[in-house]
Design an enzyme around this catalytic site. Sequence first.
Site, short mmCIF file in Angstrom:
data_model
loop_
_atom_site.label_atom_id
_atom_site.label_comp_id
_atom_site.label_asym_id
_atom_site.label_seq_id
_atom_site.Cartn_x
_atom_site.Cartn_y
_atom_site.Cartn_z
CB CYS A 1 1.30 -34.52 58.32
SG CYS A 1 1.91 -35.47 56.93
CB CYS B 1 19.94 -52.95 55.10
SG CYS B 1 19.44 -52.64 56.78
CE LYS C 1 26.19 -61.47 55.96
NZ LYS C 1 24.99 -60.65 55.74
#
Length: 359
Positions: free
Chosen positions: A316, A142, A35
């Site tokens: 919440c 990811c 890379k």
Amino acid sequence: GVGHLTLVDGDAVDASNLHRQVIHTEQAARARTNKAASAAASCRALNSTVEVTTIESYLDAASAAALADAHDVVVDCSDNAATRYLLSDACAAGLDHERTPLVSAAAVGTDGQLSVYSASADSPCYRCVHPRAPARAACQSCSDAGVLGPLVGAMGALQALEAVKLCAGIGRSLAGRLVLLDGLDLSIMTVKLRKRSEDCAACGSSPSITRASIQAYDYEGFAGPAHDRGGAPVDAACALGADERISAREFHEDLLGGGGSDGVPVLDVRSAEQFAMASVPGSISIPFEQLAGRCDEAAALVAQSPSPGGRLVVVCRRGNDSQRAVRLLRAAGVAGAVDVRGGLAAYADEVPAAGFPSY
Ligand SMILES: [Zn+2]
């Protein structure tokens, strides 16, 4: 632009990277090109006069600090906690206590984050803000959580903007602030981060992590694996760890034990309308959308009603916004913030004796 770039990566380009890592090509993926080498070729194709040095191996603890010293700005494009901590420590433990600014970004799913660490005398390093590594089980990367491709490009471009600003000495850097980008409605929140911590293990007044000790520090033991056996990255931005959350039952005990409004402070991050419909007695309302600008009020709540460990319980409706709120509050220095798993819906379901209405 930037005259000299040093690119560090031990991974090879894979076809599955191409939707988000736009510097690489299909040809590089087919050839399994390293890379750093692939990115360098793209830089040279854009501008033949740019100087690019490649290091075609993963960043290692032995050379990280010297590498940081040799550069004006370090840009963290990694996707795992071990490398984030190593890079931050390397930048924080500079020669003669000269820190190197670190531009750090992350993107998972549809959310992105961006900040600049160690850039000014009182701005925090990554470890000041995250003294403890996130729970591994809660971490997603990811590669296992997925990410919307263009979001990575957007965060990368913003990261480049911060890097160029630092190199050129222009504008106001993000030092001491964290940008949270919600890709789904393209809203951007900026949160003020805590100041550099006197107690920080890397950049505090008596650091335990120094240039000499970085090499021996067990980053993967502290923060989880940097890479799996196949060389793929493992984790990145995280939901809350187990010790940052409590059950509805524990929440109920907190309220009873502390005598409701006089005990553990409770912060409700639902909308004002929902809060008006039904709320836990004594709880304080700061809708999540406003929280970034009102973290000081939350910190004051803890100061006014001291509870064991400086606990602040955030609720919440279903336990999603409350996790984001706890992340935000902890980054702002409210270290005792925890949320209730499943939110007020779980409180109504699991603790019927409390009589909180389901709605
Ligand atoms: Zn620090």
